[in-house]
Design an enzyme around this catalytic site. Structure first.
Site, PDB file in Angstrom:
ATOM      1  NE  ARG A 191      -3.626   0.347   2.770  1.00 16.35           N
ATOM      2  CZ  ARG A 191      -4.058  -0.153   3.922  1.00 16.35           C
ATOM      3  NH1 ARG A 191      -3.432   0.126   5.023  1.00 16.35           N
ATOM      4  NH2 ARG A 191      -5.104  -0.937   3.954  1.00 16.35           N
ATOM      5  CE1 TYR A 192       0.226   3.950   3.933  1.00 13.87           C
ATOM      6  CE2 TYR A 192       0.700   1.795   4.866  1.00 13.87           C
ATOM      7  CZ  TYR A 192      -0.084   2.928   4.816  1.00 13.87           C
ATOM      8  OH  TYR A 192      -1.176   3.037   5.640  1.00 13.87           O
ATOM      9  NE  ARG A 220       5.200   1.941   6.254  1.00 21.62           N
ATOM     10  CZ  ARG A 220       4.789   3.128   5.781  1.00 21.62           C
ATOM     11  NH1 ARG A 220       5.363   3.643   4.685  1.00 21.62           N
ATOM     12  NH2 ARG A 220       3.810   3.776   6.352  1.00 21.62           N
ATOM     13  CB  CYS A 246      -4.014 -16.081  16.090  1.00 20.14           C
ATOM     14  SG  CYS A 246      -3.859 -14.852  14.783  1.00 20.14           S
ATOM     15  CB  CYS A 260      -8.707 -10.558  18.383  1.00 18.63           C
ATOM     16  SG  CYS A 260      -7.020 -10.818  18.972  1.00 18.63           S
ATOM     17  CB  CYS A 309      -9.603 -10.634  13.894  1.00 19.84           C
ATOM     18  SG  CYS A 309      -8.273 -10.888  12.711  1.00 19.84           S
ATOM     19  NE  ARG A 361      -4.290  -7.936   7.287  1.00 16.41           N
ATOM     20  CZ  ARG A 361      -3.382  -7.399   8.087  1.00 16.41           C
ATOM     21  NH1 ARG A 361      -2.934  -8.069   9.137  1.00 16.41           N
ATOM     22  NH2 ARG A 361      -2.891  -6.205   7.832  1.00 16.41           N
ATOM     23  CG  ASP A 415      -9.195  -1.402  10.730  1.00 15.38           C
ATOM     24  OD1 ASP A 415      -9.249  -0.190  10.482  1.00 15.38           O
ATOM     25  OD2 ASP A 415      -8.134  -2.023  10.885  1.00 15.38           O
ATOM     26  CG  ASP A 426      -5.829   1.119   7.756  1.00 17.90           C
ATOM     27  OD1 ASP A 426      -5.612   1.803   6.733  1.00 17.90           O
ATOM     28  OD2 ASP A 426      -5.260   0.034   7.977  1.00 17.90           O
ATOM     29  CE  LYS A 474      -1.931   0.640  10.084  1.00 16.46           C
ATOM     30  NZ  LYS A 474      -1.358   0.104   8.829  1.00 16.46           N
TER      31      LYS A 474
HETATM   32  C1  PLP Z   1      -0.231  -0.584   8.754  1.00 13.10           C
HETATM   33  C2  PLP Z   1       0.380  -1.015   7.488  1.00 13.10           C
HETATM   34  C3  PLP Z   1       1.754  -0.879   7.270  1.00 13.10           C
HETATM   35  C4  PLP Z   1       2.691  -0.310   8.312  1.00 13.10           C
HETATM   36  O1  PLP Z   1       2.447   1.019   8.547  1.00 13.10           O
HETATM   37  P1  PLP Z   1       3.370   1.853   9.556  1.00 13.10           P
HETATM   38  O2  PLP Z   1       2.681   3.160   9.634  1.00 13.10           O
HETATM   39  O3  PLP Z   1       4.733   1.916   8.945  1.00 13.10           O
HETATM   40  O4  PLP Z   1       3.393   1.099  10.857  1.00 13.10           O
HETATM   41  C5  PLP Z   1       2.254  -1.258   6.051  1.00 13.10           C
HETATM   42  N1  PLP Z   1       1.469  -1.756   5.090  1.00 13.10           N
HETATM   43  C6  PLP Z   1       0.145  -1.906   5.269  1.00 13.10           C
HETATM   44  C7  PLP Z   1      -0.680  -2.456   4.163  1.00 13.10           C
HETATM   45  C8  PLP Z   1      -0.455  -1.538   6.475  1.00 13.10           C
HETATM   46  O5  PLP Z   1      -1.774  -1.713   6.651  1.00 13.10           O
END
Ligand code: PLP
Length: 338
Positions: A86-87, A90, A99, A103, A106, A108, A262, A299, A306
């Site tokens: 998504r980013y 990372r 798990c 939870c 959850c 997911r 969420d 989110d 987020k």
């Molecule tokens: C939460 C999340 C992350 C990590 O986000 P940080 O703000 O770096 O902790 C990375 N990828 C996805 C898809 C996420 O939902």
């Protein structure tokens, strides 16, 4: 700890018997999301509606709330099985579907009961994308993987030159602390820089056993953070969260994120209004050291990612000055350029 508890609880009738609930109500709740609690976490629960019971004991109200299954649109941002990108810098690798506890809120739960995908295609994608500097292992719970399998996965990630940082998101240190052995901690420490973020939701989770598990990880030099989900009836009071965040600091765990819930199916009864979350956060800011106050994160539905939400301290501008409110509500003028 109740030494008589040896079994993982998963069958609806066992939950009904142990917590004095109507078996049909429990069965309706678990039809949407199977239940699971390990003996350690079970030993901490006194009743289905105490702060730990509410997190993991199936609640008949879950069946009354049918909102959609993937509000964050993770599936649409998945370039390989088990991978969410998504980013730009990372990725999230859903490495394990098991798990230590299931939870009830959850985000997911759609993955519960599935088996973890072969990580090969995800690793190939990461190798082919030099912009990916960090890989976050999530799930499910990556610390539920057999140590050898986890070590193998970390080694394959570490071998990718542009992957600079590894991170693990887990609930195990607080939910099944006996899993954190000196051997596991030593294995993880071979992959520095490795960060571990641990889910903790209530001060009652900060037992001596959880403290020992966090200590083992911290001793090997792993920076520890926490993630907390804001949950109605569990931790939606400033006093509760203040005790949790102070307790975490004492365990060398830095509060990282407080997550707004969420909204996946079956979670309406956990919802805390955003305005209430903001008031709680404001209260915490006034009473805790800065390193004990996490960011309150939403989110965004639909895959927007987020974002931190904060109480409004900037009230506006007047002439060449900003009008900023202090924690007691007084308005202070701050000139634009010092
Ligand atoms: C939460 C999340 C992350 C990590 O986000 P940080 O703000 O770096 O902790 C990375 N990828 C996805 C898809 C996420 O939902």
């Amino acid at each position: 700890m109740d030494a008589s508890i040896r079994e993982w609880l998963s069958r609806p009738e066992d939950f009904a018997a142990r917590f004095g609930m109507d078996a049909r109500g429990v069965a309706r709740a678990t039809a949407g999301h199977p239940a699971l609690v390990n003996p350690y976490f079970l030993s901490l629960i006194r009743s289905a509606d105490d702060p730990l019971g509410r997190q993991v004991v199936p609640d008949p109200r879950e069946a009354d709330d049918p909102s959609g299954p993937d509000p964050l649109a993770e599936e649409s941002m998945s370039p390989a099985p088990g991978l969410v990108h998504r980013y730009p810098d990372r990725v999230l690798l859903l490495a394990e579907t098991r798990c230590a506890v299931r939870c009830r809120y959850c985000m997911r739960k759609r993955l519960a009961g599935e088996s973890a995908p072969d990580p090969g295609p995800a690793l190939a994608y990461i190798r082919d994308n030099p912009g990916v500097r960090e890989v976050i292992l999530s799930g499910g719970d990556p610390l539920m993987m057999e140590t050898g399998r986890l070590e193998d996965l970390l080694a394959r990630l570490k071998a990718i030159p542009h992957v600079e940082v590894l991170r693990i998101h887990s609930r195990v240190p607080g939910a099944l602390p006996e899993r954190i052995s000196p051997d596991l901690a030593a294995m993880l420490a071979r992959f520095h820089p490795l960060y571990v973020n641990i889910q903790f939701n209530h001060p009652a989770e900060l037992t001596p056993q959880a403290g020992r598990a966090c200590g083992l990880l911290a001793e090997t030099g792993i920076p520890l953070g926490s993630q907390t989900v804001l949950l109605a009836g569990v931790n939606d009071r400033a006093e509760t969260l203040a005790a949790l965040f102070r307790g975490l600091l004492a365990l060398r765990v830095r509060p990282y994120y407080l997550h707004h819930l969420d909204r996946v199916p079956g979670t309406a009864h956990f919802q805390v209004p955003l305005s209430r979350g903001l008031r709680i956060l404001e209260d915490l800011r006034g009473r805790l050291p800065g390193i004990a106050v996490p960011q309150y994160m939403v989110d965004l539905p639909g895959g927007g990612g987020k974002v931190p939400v904060t109480p409004r301290y900037i009230l506006g501008r007047q002439g060449g000055a900003w009008l900023i409110r202090d924690v007691d509500g007084r308005v202070v003028r701050v000139p634009e350029d010092g």
